[in-house]
Design an enzyme around this catalytic site. Sequence first.
Site, PDB file in Angstrom:
ATOM      1  N   CYS A  57      10.629  26.632  36.696  1.00  0.00           N
ATOM      2  CA  CYS A  57       9.854  27.861  36.523  1.00  0.00           C
ATOM      3  C   CYS A  57      10.105  28.844  37.675  1.00  0.00           C
ATOM      4  O   CYS A  57       9.870  30.040  37.528  1.00  0.00           O
ATOM      5  CB  CYS A  57       8.378  27.555  36.364  1.00  0.00           C
ATOM      6  SG  CYS A  57       7.768  26.416  37.583  1.00  0.00           S
ATOM      7  N   ASN A  58      10.573  28.322  38.802  1.00  0.00           N
ATOM      8  CA  ASN A  58      10.779  29.194  39.963  1.00  0.00           C
ATOM      9  C   ASN A  58      12.227  29.559  40.245  1.00  0.00           C
ATOM     10  O   ASN A  58      12.482  30.371  41.129  1.00  0.00           O
ATOM     11  CB  ASN A  58      10.209  28.535  41.227  1.00  0.00           C
ATOM     12  CG  ASN A  58       8.713  28.670  41.287  1.00  0.00           C
ATOM     13  OD1 ASN A  58       8.173  29.649  40.788  1.00  0.00           O
ATOM     14  ND2 ASN A  58       8.053  27.693  41.862  1.00  0.00           N
ATOM     15  N   ARG A  59      13.165  28.909  39.564  1.00  0.00           N
ATOM     16  CA  ARG A  59      14.560  29.185  39.884  1.00  0.00           C
ATOM     17  C   ARG A  59      15.508  28.821  38.746  1.00  0.00           C
ATOM     18  O   ARG A  59      15.202  27.936  37.927  1.00  0.00           O
ATOM     19  CB  ARG A  59      14.987  28.432  41.147  1.00  0.00           C
ATOM     20  CG  ARG A  59      15.048  26.917  41.004  1.00  0.00           C
ATOM     21  CD  ARG A  59      15.278  26.243  42.333  1.00  0.00           C
ATOM     22  NE  ARG A  59      14.121  26.425  43.207  1.00  0.00           N
ATOM     23  CZ  ARG A  59      14.143  27.136  44.331  1.00  0.00           C
ATOM     24  NH1 ARG A  59      15.251  27.713  44.720  1.00  0.00           N
ATOM     25  NH2 ARG A  59      13.052  27.252  45.064  1.00  0.00           N
ATOM     26  N   GLN A 127      12.329  17.703  38.679  1.00  0.00           N
ATOM     27  CA  GLN A 127      13.101  18.660  37.877  1.00  0.00           C
ATOM     28  C   GLN A 127      14.583  18.617  38.249  1.00  0.00           C
ATOM     29  O   GLN A 127      15.450  18.652  37.383  1.00  0.00           O
ATOM     30  CB  GLN A 127      12.545  20.077  38.095  1.00  0.00           C
ATOM     31  CG  GLN A 127      11.175  20.261  37.445  1.00  0.00           C
ATOM     32  CD  GLN A 127      10.464  21.508  37.935  1.00  0.00           C
ATOM     33  OE1 GLN A 127      10.637  21.923  39.073  1.00  0.00           O
ATOM     34  NE2 GLN A 127       9.642  22.092  37.074  1.00  0.00           N
ATOM     35  N   GLY A 196     -23.601  26.249  37.892  1.00  0.00           N
ATOM     36  CA  GLY A 196     -23.152  27.641  37.849  1.00  0.00           C
ATOM     37  C   GLY A 196     -21.772  27.765  37.231  1.00  0.00           C
ATOM     38  O   GLY A 196     -21.065  26.768  37.045  1.00  0.00           O
ATOM     39  N   GLU A 199     -15.997  31.139  39.405  1.00  0.00           N
ATOM     40  CA  GLU A 199     -14.563  30.901  39.180  1.00  0.00           C
ATOM     41  C   GLU A 199     -14.047  29.730  40.017  1.00  0.00           C
ATOM     42  O   GLU A 199     -13.352  28.847  39.524  1.00  0.00           O
ATOM     43  CB  GLU A 199     -13.808  32.172  39.554  1.00  0.00           C
ATOM     44  CG  GLU A 199     -12.515  32.334  38.808  1.00  0.00           C
ATOM     45  CD  GLU A 199     -11.886  33.680  39.106  1.00  0.00           C
ATOM     46  OE1 GLU A 199     -10.880  33.680  39.816  1.00  0.00           O
ATOM     47  OE2 GLU A 199     -12.426  34.710  38.654  1.00  0.00           O
ATOM     48  N   MET A 200     -14.434  29.713  41.328  1.00  0.00           N
ATOM     49  CA  MET A 200     -13.983  28.660  42.228  1.00  0.00           C
ATOM     50  C   MET A 200     -14.536  27.300  41.801  1.00  0.00           C
ATOM     51  O   MET A 200     -13.841  26.276  41.866  1.00  0.00           O
ATOM     52  CB  MET A 200     -14.414  28.994  43.665  1.00  0.00           C
ATOM     53  CG  MET A 200     -13.951  28.005  44.693  1.00  0.00           C
ATOM     54  SD  MET A 200     -12.176  27.955  44.871  1.00  0.00           S
ATOM     55  CE  MET A 200     -11.959  29.210  46.083  1.00  0.00           C
TER      56      MET A 200
END
Lengths: 440, 276
Positions: A57-59, A127, A196, A199-200
């Site tokens: 995904c990065n390269r 990978q 609650g 998001e975190m």
Amino acid sequence: MKQFDEPVREVLLVGLSHKTAAVDIRECYSLSGDDAVRFMSEARRAGVEEIVYVATCNRVEVYAASRNTERAVKTLMELLAHVSSIPEKQSESFMYRKYSRDAVTHLLSVASSLDSMVVGENEILGQLKASYAAAVRAKMTGPVLNRLFHQAFRTAKRVRTETDIVRNPLSVAFIAVELAQKIFDDVSRRKGLLIGAGEMGELILRYFVKQGMKDIVIVNRSLANAERIASEIFPDARVLPLSEVLQAASEADVIVSSVSSRDFVLTEHMARNIMRARGGHPLFIIDIAVPRNIDPRVSGISDVFLYNIDDLKSISEENRKSRERATEIAMKMVEEDARGFMEWHDGLVIVPAISIIQKKFEEIRKRELARYRRKKLKHLSREDFQIVEELTSQIMTKTLHNPIANLKETVKGMRGHGGRTIEDAVRMVMEMFKDENAKK
Amino acid sequence: MLFIITIVLLAAASACAILALHGASARRNYSARIFFYTAALCFLVSGVIRYYPFGLRDFIAIARSIWGHLYLIVLFLILALAYIDFSRWRTHWLSIAAVALPFATVVCVLSLSLLNSPRTMEAGIANHLLPFHVICAVAGELFFFLAACGSMLALYLEFKLRRKAPLASVMSFPSLESLESFNLWSSAMAFFLMSAGILFGIILLWLNFQAVFLLSFKEITMYLSWLCVALIYAVRKSGRARRRMVAVLNISLFVITMALFIASNFFREAGFHSFR
């Protein structure tokens, strides 16, 4: 047979990564399965001797070994332009090319996760192994790339075991999970409570679910919001209104609180009652709300481990510093291993020459022995002649040992003073053993 | 000479284990293991050289010499650590070694002055059951020591977690719960081995003196140790008491028992444990 003046396959790399191109460009070059094999086959047909295509995904990177690096790079660039439909000229700005030691160092850094978006991540090695395995299956690799990739896997293992690069998480959510693992034997068997819908809080809960936590309760003012989180993260989670928080807290082992509230959701008195009912079992509380949801005095209760957002962030900062130190050490390891690989690679120059020298000496030995056998040694028995044969063979091996070793050392020392000098030196040595008849 | 090399290697292993535990360093953890196993090999070889040929019959003779006695204690500790490294407690090895190895090093250093000591600890009774009594009792005491080590580590880990210390400083530790189960296992082993040791002792007394209790120093300290171990085991097994309290109790009782045990040796006029 190989000619002594035949050039050695040089390692080269053509590629792009998250550092040079955005995802919409990277995805244009990304191939998987049969397409990747087809790409490698076309490169082979065009004269690239060894090739491994890597896409994550990065390269997207193509590692190759070729005697003609310029032609190989040109071929690979053309093929990549064809695959991506992005013209070659346009790709110059984000596509990088590396040769020889630079290419080797790059692969070793990639395998060790030093070039990753998140340094120290674990996925890249798997990978790379998968890409290499696909190339091996398709018979696209040869002695140079086989050696190089195995070296990369060894270096990656070394970096992981000998440095702290993978040991210090930076994400606050991951730190929370790591801390839980220092308190509980098996986090997957623990009960989690999310108070609650912050998001975190959601993110931390996701990490706990990843660790296999199955018993989860979500408490929120709005049940609809709680149900949305449950459906996104863990559909089997129970959903309760905020009024039932005390009951839920008394059953939980890990509490993640991120509700917006002016008053404490869990006071010291409530926590003491909960702990009394727990019979000495530890309770891990992560309070990431601002203002805080949990009375800070709760941390004074025996067997309660309370962390707020500042505590987690300060740990993250410490880890970042520690990871930077580890990265420096890892880089030194990569350089060291790249140097080792290049020494082996440089040695390849001399291999055909050595084999010709040995062959020439063997020919002379056999010819002379045969001549003596016909004349001066014809009285020897078969056994005695075999001894003479062994003796001459031993003398030849021992005579050649030092010159060959010296030759290897000379070549090693000459590297870095220009490739031509090495080839010239080899040619010079070879001249000494050239066939007399050939000279005429 | 070999024994001095062993001590140096044990000291290096202790230092590496402590540093690895503190800094969560994989390299130091590896070095600690290398030093430990090399030290273990040197230790075994030094014992074999000194006591060759070695047989069960010689066991009493070895245990009678003061150096031999200390040698057996450290030998057991080394074997226990090696066992931990190959058992389900493997992940605990580093933390246990960080406490146990310095102890073993100190015992070895102290034993240096007794290396050629002619003094012996005479056993009051001679019987083939004696080695079993000694092995069970010493092993029980050492498991008591391991439980104290585990308790110390649990207290330290809890302290670090409460102080919100950097993750690297607690990374090499096992979890609090798993330390707790190790401590329970060690306490159980200590309890059963010491019970067996006492049982063998009672049989020995009966065979030699037709009595089950002679009110000697040794018996009193032995029963006291057994009571402490039984108490810790019972409290841990019940799971009712606070973890921190049990850990403090375990460490305190171990220190008190050991202090009494060592002190009593100075007052004994005769017998297996007399220093006189």
